[in-house]
Design a protein around this motif. Structure first.
Motif, PDB file in Angstrom:
ATOM      1  N   HIS A   1       0.890  -1.209  -0.046  1.00 22.05           N
ATOM      2  CA  HIS A   1      -0.046   0.191   0.117  1.00 22.05           C
ATOM      3  C   HIS A   1       0.811   1.335  -0.022  1.00 22.05           C
ATOM      4  O   HIS A   1       1.841   1.259   0.712  1.00 22.05           O
ATOM      5  N   ALA A   2       0.570   2.143  -0.845  1.00 24.29           N
ATOM      6  CA  ALA A   2       1.193   3.521  -0.815  1.00 24.29           C
ATOM      7  C   ALA A   2       0.312   4.773  -0.832  1.00 24.29           C
ATOM      8  O   ALA A   2      -0.604   4.976  -1.063  1.00 24.29           O
ATOM      9  N   THR A   3       1.143   5.660  -0.013  1.00 30.28           N
ATOM     10  CA  THR A   3       0.894   6.881  -0.166  1.00 30.28           C
ATOM     11  C   THR A   3       1.570   7.776  -0.721  1.00 30.28           C
ATOM     12  O   THR A   3       2.826   7.773  -0.572  1.00 30.28           O
ATOM     13  N   LEU A   4       1.066   8.166  -1.719  1.00 33.21           N
ATOM     14  CA  LEU A   4       1.930   9.048  -2.912  1.00 33.21           C
ATOM     15  C   LEU A   4       1.620  10.320  -3.251  1.00 33.21           C
ATOM     16  O   LEU A   4       0.375  10.693  -3.314  1.00 33.21           O
ATOM     17  N   GLN A   5       2.558  11.043  -3.643  1.00 35.14           N
ATOM     18  CA  GLN A   5       2.665  12.201  -4.249  1.00 35.14           C
ATOM     19  C   GLN A   5       3.317  12.131  -5.820  1.00 35.14           C
ATOM     20  O   GLN A   5       4.100  11.525  -5.846  1.00 35.14           O
ATOM     21  N   PHE A   6       3.043  13.167  -6.570  1.00 35.87           N
ATOM     22  CA  PHE A   6       3.865  13.407  -7.813  1.00 35.87           C
ATOM     23  C   PHE A   6       4.684  14.546  -7.844  1.00 35.87           C
ATOM     24  O   PHE A   6       4.005  15.597  -7.299  1.00 35.87           O
ATOM     25  N   GLU A   7       5.753  14.433  -8.357  1.00 34.00           N
ATOM     26  CA  GLU A   7       6.513  15.919  -8.370  1.00 34.00           C
ATOM     27  C   GLU A   7       7.221  15.752  -9.864  1.00 34.00           C
ATOM     28  O   GLU A   7       7.566  14.975 -10.326  1.00 34.00           O
ATOM     29  N   VAL A   8       7.655  17.146 -10.465  1.00 34.82           N
ATOM     30  CA  VAL A   8       8.027  17.205 -11.778  1.00 34.82           C
ATOM     31  C   VAL A   8       9.457  17.640 -11.359  1.00 34.82           C
ATOM     32  O   VAL A   8       9.798  18.693 -10.832  1.00 34.82           O
ATOM     33  N   ILE A   9      10.224  16.866 -11.914  1.00 34.46           N
ATOM     34  CA  ILE A   9      11.817  16.991 -12.050  1.00 34.46           C
ATOM     35  C   ILE A   9      12.135  16.842 -13.499  1.00 34.46           C
ATOM     36  O   ILE A   9      12.394  15.962 -14.099  1.00 34.46           O
ATOM     37  N   ASN A  10      12.883  17.882 -13.869  1.00 28.80           N
ATOM     38  CA  ASN A  10      13.557  18.000 -15.085  1.00 28.80           C
ATOM     39  C   ASN A  10      12.562  17.810 -16.252  1.00 28.80           C
ATOM     40  O   ASN A  10      12.952  16.808 -17.064  1.00 28.80           O
ATOM     41  N   GLY A  11      11.365  18.040 -15.961  1.00 28.52           N
ATOM     42  CA  GLY A  11      10.285  17.537 -16.899  1.00 28.52           C
ATOM     43  C   GLY A  11       9.586  16.275 -17.078  1.00 28.52           C
ATOM     44  O   GLY A  11       8.964  16.064 -17.797  1.00 28.52           O
ATOM     45  N   GLN A  12      10.161  15.552 -15.966  1.00 32.26           N
ATOM     46  CA  GLN A  12       9.593  14.168 -15.858  1.00 32.26           C
ATOM     47  C   GLN A  12       8.721  14.211 -14.605  1.00 32.26           C
ATOM     48  O   GLN A  12       9.094  14.738 -13.326  1.00 32.26           O
ATOM     49  N   THR A  13       7.696  13.401 -14.671  1.00 32.18           N
ATOM     50  CA  THR A  13       6.739  13.513 -13.301  1.00 32.18           C
ATOM     51  C   THR A  13       6.999  12.069 -12.706  1.00 32.18           C
ATOM     52  O   THR A  13       6.804  10.894 -13.257  1.00 32.18           O
ATOM     53  N   LEU A  14       7.494  12.446 -11.434  1.00 31.21           N
ATOM     54  CA  LEU A  14       8.121  11.017 -10.759  1.00 31.21           C
ATOM     55  C   LEU A  14       7.332  11.044  -9.359  1.00 31.21           C
ATOM     56  O   LEU A  14       6.952  11.979  -8.808  1.00 31.21           O
ATOM     57  N   PRO A  15       6.762   9.770  -8.832  1.00 34.47           N
ATOM     58  CA  PRO A  15       6.185   9.483  -7.747  1.00 34.47           C
ATOM     59  C   PRO A  15       7.350   9.397  -6.522  1.00 34.47           C
ATOM     60  O   PRO A  15       8.629   9.444  -6.659  1.00 34.47           O
ATOM     61  N   LYS A  16       6.795   9.950  -5.226  1.00 34.01           N
ATOM     62  CA  LYS A  16       7.517   9.828  -4.246  1.00 34.01           C
ATOM     63  C   LYS A  16       6.505   9.494  -2.871  1.00 34.01           C
ATOM     64  O   LYS A  16       5.188   9.958  -3.376  1.00 34.01           O
ATOM     65  N   GLY A  17       6.681   8.948  -1.894  1.00 35.46           N
ATOM     66  CA  GLY A  17       5.800   8.854  -0.794  1.00 35.46           C
ATOM     67  C   GLY A  17       6.325   7.601   0.266  1.00 35.46           C
ATOM     68  O   GLY A  17       7.375   7.297   0.287  1.00 35.46           O
ATOM     69  N   ASP A  18       5.169   7.184   0.825  1.00 36.66           N
ATOM     70  CA  ASP A  18       5.580   6.105   1.826  1.00 36.66           C
ATOM     71  C   ASP A  18       4.944   4.739   1.480  1.00 36.66           C
ATOM     72  O   ASP A  18       3.895   4.611   0.593  1.00 36.66           O
ATOM     73  N   LEU A  19       5.434   3.702   1.938  1.00 37.49           N
ATOM     74  CA  LEU A  19       5.013   2.354   1.608  1.00 37.49           C
ATOM     75  C   LEU A  19       4.656   1.461   2.907  1.00 37.49           C
ATOM     76  O   LEU A  19       5.457   1.806   3.729  1.00 37.49           O
TER      77      LEU A  19
END
Length: 76
Positions: free
Chosen positions: A16-34
């Protein structure tokens, strides 16, 4: 929502994940807790990078760290 953590050996584990997305150098990447089986998450930390599959089927390469038993990830 369940997500699938895919380890280097191809083993698939539901997490299970709680995630957000962030844009870094034009790429949308996930980050969060597992949250999941501690042994599986610890193995993923040792691998350095692994794959997180979203419920939609989209996959992201991620790195996981686990200070004090709280597992966090970030997209690569």
């Amino acid at each position: 929502m369940p997500y699938i953590l895919i380890l280097a050996d191809g083993a698939r584990h539901e997490v299970h994940a709680t995630l957000q997305f962030e844009v870094i150098n034009g790429q949308t990447l996930p980050k969060g807790d597992l949250d999941g089986e501690p042994q599986v998450l610890a193995a993923a930390v040792l691998e350095g990078s692994t794959t997180l599959e979203m419920p939609s089927g989209k996959r992201y390469r991620i790195a996981i760290d686990g200070p004090r038993g709280q597992f966090r990830f970030r997209g690569l």
